[in-house]
Design an enzyme around this catalytic site. Structure first.
Site, mmCIF file in Angstrom:
data_model
loop_
_atom_site.group_PDB
_atom_site.id
_atom_site.type_symbol
_atom_site.label_atom_id
_atom_site.label_comp_id
_atom_site.label_asym_id
_atom_site.label_seq_id
_atom_site.Cartn_x
_atom_site.Cartn_y
_atom_site.Cartn_z
ATOM 1 N N ASN A 256 -9.485 10.395 89.835
ATOM 2 C CA ASN A 256 -9.169 9.289 88.928
ATOM 3 C C ASN A 256 -9.323 8.022 89.774
ATOM 4 O OD1 ASN A 256 -8.033 7.426 87.165
ATOM 5 N ND2 ASN A 256 -6.431 8.827 86.473
ATOM 6 N N CYS B 255 -1.985 3.541 87.332
ATOM 7 C CA CYS B 255 -0.992 4.148 86.442
ATOM 8 C C CYS B 255 0.258 4.646 87.176
ATOM 9 C CB CYS B 255 -1.643 5.262 85.639
ATOM 10 S SG CYS B 255 -0.680 5.758 84.180
ATOM 11 N N LYS C 126 -6.733 7.513 92.742
ATOM 12 C CA LYS C 126 -5.324 7.663 92.390
ATOM 13 C C LYS C 126 -4.638 8.739 93.218
ATOM 14 C CE LYS C 126 -2.521 8.300 88.171
ATOM 15 N NZ LYS C 126 -2.657 8.483 86.701
ATOM 16 N N GLU D 111 -3.458 15.905 84.153
ATOM 17 C CA GLU D 111 -4.137 15.208 85.254
ATOM 18 C C GLU D 111 -4.223 16.076 86.503
ATOM 19 O OE1 GLU D 111 -3.808 11.018 86.134
ATOM 20 O OE2 GLU D 111 -2.516 10.771 84.375
ATOM 21 N N ASN E 141 -2.797 4.311 81.451
ATOM 22 C CA ASN E 141 -2.838 4.972 80.144
ATOM 23 C C ASN E 141 -1.532 5.738 80.031
ATOM 24 O OD1 ASN E 141 -6.149 5.908 79.102
ATOM 25 N ND2 ASN E 141 -5.661 4.291 80.542
#
Length: 313
Positions: A110, A172, A127, A146, A197
């Site tokens: 990500n 995030c 991420k 995820e 998100n």
């Protein structure tokens, strides 16, 4: 003399599963143009800005899953973003799903990139703090997989010089962890860009989920204040494929104050002229790390771990 970065947060409303990259990129280009029309030097897009939030589904077909990832950046479908940035003289932060093949193995991240005003990639971040699960959870209308579809980022929390200051990125769930900001703060970061998100039902506990909006701003405001940095938080929001997503995109000053905030759950630009020297005042006074921070105390705590017996099971 003030060091001003005029920044815009480009909030996005829902992206349907059926929406094509071409259509989505056209929305991003329109937001970029609006940001530039307001005088912005830099526009911050959201996490996974090119597709719907696909980790909400269990996807077993490899080809279907691969279709959500970018193998190159820019690619044919994302090139218009870079061309427009160069033509307008505006930089951007973009979140997307990245697929690379290393030693014959697919690796998925990500990812976010920072692009300068010439359309050149200045930096890449992957991420680190992945939320959710690796396996589907029973009883959930929407999954949060995820951990199944991404590896934890392997690039750390670097910073880059650009736009007249020291720039950092995160994504995030990273915003909830103090070390995200502190690692960049120790490198003198002056502006942290992050896209998110975030659904309203991400924990499965209604008492916690009811505070999602409060926690969203709390984490970003604390990170900004405690590390003397601007934070630009950009949301994907609205009802996306039946999932309620949090909005509240915000531009937060080193004081911890929100200076601009979205008012819709749709595509929306908010912008602010950020004085990077405002953070310098905090770094020279309250959060002067060299003068007031005591890293030796942290070292002693780590060395003594285990000295206190754990509670009985």
């Amino acid at each position: 003399m003030a060091r001003i970065v005029h920044v815009a947060a480009a909030q996005m409303g829902p992206i349907a599963k059926s929406e094509t990259r071409k259509d989505t990129v056209a929305r991003l280009v329109a937001l970029m143009r609006e940001a530039k029309s307001r005088g912005a030097d830099l526009v911050v897009f959201t996490e996974l800005a090119l597709t719907t939030f696909f980790p909400r589904w269990m996807i077993e077909d490899e080809a279907e899953l691969d279709a959500y990832y970018e193998r190159e950046m820019p690619g044919p479908e994302t090139q218009p973003l870079f061309d427009t940035a160069k033509a307008l003289g505006i930089g951007f932060y973009l979140g997307y799903a990245e697929l690379v093949v290393e030693a014959g193995r697919k690796r998925r991240f990500n990812t976010a990139i920072l692009v300068d005003r010439s359309g050149a990639i200045l930096g890449k971040y992957r991420k680190v703090h992945l939320p959710g699960h690796a396996e589907p959870q029973p009883g959930r209308t929407h999954q949060h997989l995820e951990k199944r579809y991404f590896e934890p980022g392997d690039l750390g929390f670097p910073v880059w010089r650009g736009f007249g200051g020291v720039m950092g990125m995160c994504i995030c769930n990273d915003r909830r962890w103090p070390e995200t900001y502190r690692v960049m703060g120790l490198q003198g970061v002056e502006m942290v860009m992050l896209g998110y998100n975030t659904p309203y039902d991400h924990t499965g506990h209604r008492d916690i989920d009811s505070l999602t909006q409060f926690h969203n701003h709390l984490s970003m405001q604390a990170g900004a204040y405690q590390n003397s940095t601007w934070v630009i938080g950009t949301a994907k929001c609205g009802v996306e494929e039946g999932s309620n997503m949090v909005g509240q995109s915000a531009i937060i000053a080193p004081s911890g104050e929100i200076v601009a905030q979205s008012v819709s759950l749709e595509d929306e630009i908010i912008n602010f002229r950020c004085d990077l020297d405002l953070g310098k005042r905090y770094r020279e006074t309250i959060f002067n790390f060299a003068k007031h921070r005591e890293p030796e105390a942290y070292r002693l705590i780590v060395e003594r771990k285990g000295a206190i017996p754990p509670p009985e099971a």
